[in-house]
Design an enzyme around this catalytic site. Structure first.
Site, PDB file in Angstrom:
ATOM      1  N   ASN A 175       0.850  -1.192   0.000  1.00  0.00           N
ATOM      2  CA  ASN A 175       0.000   0.000   0.000  1.00  0.00           C
ATOM      3  C   ASN A 175       0.886   1.241   0.000  1.00  0.00           C
ATOM      4  O   ASN A 175       1.897   1.289   0.714  1.00  0.00           O
ATOM      5  CB  ASN A 175      -0.861   0.009   1.273  1.00  0.00           C
ATOM      6  CG  ASN A 175      -1.584   1.330   1.475  1.00  0.00           C
ATOM      7  OD1 ASN A 175      -2.534   1.638   0.765  1.00  0.00           O
ATOM      8  ND2 ASN A 175      -1.122   2.130   2.436  1.00  0.00           N
ATOM      9  N   GLU A 176       0.510   2.223  -0.779  1.00  0.00           N
ATOM     10  CA  GLU A 176       1.221   3.511  -0.821  1.00  0.00           C
ATOM     11  C   GLU A 176       2.733   3.300  -0.703  1.00  0.00           C
ATOM     12  O   GLU A 176       3.400   3.832   0.205  1.00  0.00           O
ATOM     13  CB  GLU A 176       0.694   4.469   0.261  1.00  0.00           C
ATOM     14  CG  GLU A 176      -0.745   4.876  -0.009  1.00  0.00           C
ATOM     15  CD  GLU A 176      -1.281   6.042   0.816  1.00  0.00           C
ATOM     16  OE1 GLU A 176      -0.596   6.503   1.742  1.00  0.00           O
ATOM     17  OE2 GLU A 176      -2.406   6.484   0.522  1.00  0.00           O
ATOM     18  N   GLU A 307      -8.741   3.929  -2.128  1.00  0.00           N
ATOM     19  CA  GLU A 307      -8.986   4.842  -0.995  1.00  0.00           C
ATOM     20  C   GLU A 307      -9.509   6.154  -1.556  1.00  0.00           C
ATOM     21  O   GLU A 307      -8.834   6.783  -2.390  1.00  0.00           O
ATOM     22  CB  GLU A 307      -7.705   5.096  -0.189  1.00  0.00           C
ATOM     23  CG  GLU A 307      -7.264   3.893   0.615  1.00  0.00           C
ATOM     24  CD  GLU A 307      -6.064   4.168   1.508  1.00  0.00           C
ATOM     25  OE1 GLU A 307      -5.875   5.323   1.943  1.00  0.00           O
ATOM     26  OE2 GLU A 307      -5.316   3.199   1.762  1.00  0.00           O
TER      27      GLU A 307
HETATM   28  O1  AHR Z   1      -7.139   5.853   5.149  1.00  0.00           O
HETATM   29  C1  AHR Z   1      -6.148   6.376   5.985  1.00  0.00           C
HETATM   30  C2  AHR Z   1      -4.752   6.274   5.393  1.00  0.00           C
HETATM   31  O2  AHR Z   1      -4.663   7.082   4.268  1.00  0.00           O
HETATM   32  C3  AHR Z   1      -4.329   4.915   4.893  1.00  0.00           C
HETATM   33  O3  AHR Z   1      -3.842   4.099   5.901  1.00  0.00           O
HETATM   34  C4  AHR Z   1      -3.248   5.254   3.921  1.00  0.00           C
HETATM   35  O4  AHR Z   1      -3.128   4.310   2.899  1.00  0.00           O
HETATM   36  C5  AHR Z   1      -3.633   6.621   3.416  1.00  0.00           C
HETATM   37  O5  AHR Z   1      -2.583   7.504   3.439  1.00  0.00           O
END
Ligand code: AHR
Length: 510
Positions: A175-176, A307
């Site tokens: 993730n990210e 997201e």
């Molecule tokens: O949704 C909150 C956070 O936002 C998540 O953990 C991350 O992936 C994003 O920066």
């Protein structure tokens, strides 16, 4: 001032399918999303099944949630799944360094998540750990969850009480990765993603849809690096082999990062700035899709916005690391314009996940930490009003004459619309973003006859209106400001939409 617009819809020209997965959800080990939100434990006074709150499950079932992403977010890249299996009293503890620096006792782990998915009737989207994990760890998690017969991980699963493998259709490769997932450069991550994806095997008849961790906002270079890593211009091989989806994240954050704005206390200018930001998601989708089209003109790889949603300052007095925020009619309108954009890009956008389902960011449900009372937010109702779009065929809406409002250097179009058809039913979504003025829209419906229509509306006295345990001030009601019209252009339906409102019209077609 009343805005008059015209929307031409060819009911007999169905477009691409609006994947139901565009209505996906996201539950992270963050603040009170899992603990207190979904999970209360078996000994709680709150009615539960195996520790999972039944009131939350019941409310969410009405949304027909198609998939649920877990365990993060940033948390995913420090989560080690083996800590969350076996007897709860023996599970190791860890510190959740991203979110509140609190101790995580791992009482909600793999089996609890899969039980939650079964109760919700939703498909799991498990996000694996690239940032601080190993290829072997991720590979073994897939084996643990999905492998039938006998194998080291299948046997371990069985020893923990689950004989049959689960079905896990969706798998996130980190993730990210450009930030909390490891601060990598795109090319470095792209190679890692290929490596990890290689060892996320399809076991038995479980077929994984592997999702590479994608860009932030409009970082199209990141998407291009991933597309280059899985394709070869001029080759006949399709790029879908390594990962089947590429994600990106886009939050509606109108203010600067250190002061994003209040969820409840805002003025009309703040509202319009928010709506410009929310409608901006479409340009970002278009940008990523254009890059993907170059490398994958056959659109075999899905774009996944895993997201999205509003991100405000936390509510005063709450833990800054818990991201707890209120939710008003403004948030609902942010959701409705996102869905219209999603429908328009259904040919490439395969999945989207609101951040997050309970008690965090743009939530569907807020729970009171003391009383346990549950509140359905305005955003919840937009999801419910849109269930008719799930897996329906998108219809083009040619909108003309919608009013605009100057906001900063740009202009905000004040009406947002989308439509879909499934068999003999069409669903039209109309949002009037004007803070003060009603809008008049003529729907010019062509190609099929409309024999009946049913309307619903979500609105309130003010944009700041929100729901509390004592008052469900924002909830849908029936809407009948619809009349048959014959004007110079032909036959249609005239719809009068009050200021700051979201309307759906369900049409029975002959
Ligand atoms: O949704 C909150 C956070 O936002 C998540 O953990 C991350 O992936 C994003 O920066």
């Amino acid at each position: 001032m009343t805005t008059t617009a015209r929307a031409v819809i060819d009911l007999d020209v169905p477009g691409p399918t609006i994947s139901r997965h565009l209505y996906g959800h996201f539950a992270e080990h963050l603040g009170r999303c899992i603990y207190g939100g979904f999970w209360v434990g078996e000994d709680s006074d709150v009615p539960n099944e195996g520790g999972i709150r039944l009131d939350v499950v019941e409310a969410l079932r009405a949304l027909q949630i198609p998939n649920l992403r877990w365990p993060g977010g940033c948390f995913a890249d420090e989560y080690h799944w083996r800590d969350g299996i076996g007897p709860r009293s023996e599970r190791p503890r860890m510190v959740n360094t991203h979110w509140g620096d609190v101790v995580e006792d791992n009482s909600f782990g793999t089996h609890e998540f899969m039980a939650l998915c079964e109760l919700l009737g939703t498909e799991p989207y498990v996000n694996g750990n690239v940032g601080s994990g190993t290829v072997r760890e991720m590979s073994e998690w897939v084996e643990y969850l999905t492998r039938p017969g006998t194998s080291p991980m299948a046997d371990l699963r069985r020893a923990n009480g689950r004989d049959e493998p689960w079905k896990v259709p969706f798998w996130g490769i980190g993730n990210e990765a450009w930030g909390c997932g490891g601060n990598m450069r795109a090319e470095a991550y792209a190679d890692l993603a290929r490596q990890y994806a290689t060892f996320c095997r399809d076991h038995g008849d479980n077929s994984l849809y592997r999702i590479a961790a994608g860009a932030s906002n409009g970082d199209y270079a990141w998407t291009e690096a991933l597309m280059k890593a899985i394709s070869c211009l001029g080759c006949t091989r399709e790029p879908r082999g390594f990962f089947q989806g590429i994600s990106f994240h886009y939050y509606t954050v109108p203010g600067p990062w250190h002061d994003k704005g209040s969820a409840l206390e805002f003025d009309t200018d703040d509202y319009y700035t928010t709506m410009v930001k929310a409608r901006g998601v479409e340009e970002i989708i278009r940008g990523h899709a254009a890059v993907m089209d170059v490398y994958d003109p056959g659109k075999t790889v899905g774009l996944v916005l895993d997201e999205w949603g509003t991100w405000w300052n936390v509510e005063p007095g709450t833990n800054p690391g818990f991201l707890y925020q209120q939710n008003t009619l403004r948030d609902a309108l942010v959701a409705s314009v996102h869905f219209d954009a999603f429908h328009r890009h259904a040919d490439r956008l395969f999945m989207a996940n609101i951040a997050q389902t309970v008690n965090v960011l743009q939530a569907m449900i807020l729970t009171d930490p003391e009383s346990g009372a549950l509140v359905l937010t305005p955003t919840y109702h937009v999801f419910e009003m849109n269930t008719g779009h799930h897996d329906a065929a998108a219809l083009d809406v040619h909108l003309t004459g919608a009013g605009t409002k100057a906001v900063g250097d740009g202009e905000l179009e004040l009406i947002s619309a989308s439509a879909s058809v499934k068999g003999d039913t069409a669903l039209v979504s109309l949002t009037n973003l004007d803070a003060d003025g009603a809008a008049s829209v003529v729907l010019d419906l062509r190609g099929r006859s409309v024999v009946a229509s049913r309307g619903r509306i979500l609105t309130a006295d003010s944009l700041q209106t929100h729901n509390t345990p004592d008052a469900a001030a924002v909830a849908p009601s029936s809407f009948d400001a619809v009349s048959v019209t014959d004007d110079a252009f032909g036959h249609g339906l005239a719809v009068e939409i009050p200021a700051h409102s979201y309307v759906t019209l369900e049409l029975d077609l002959a």
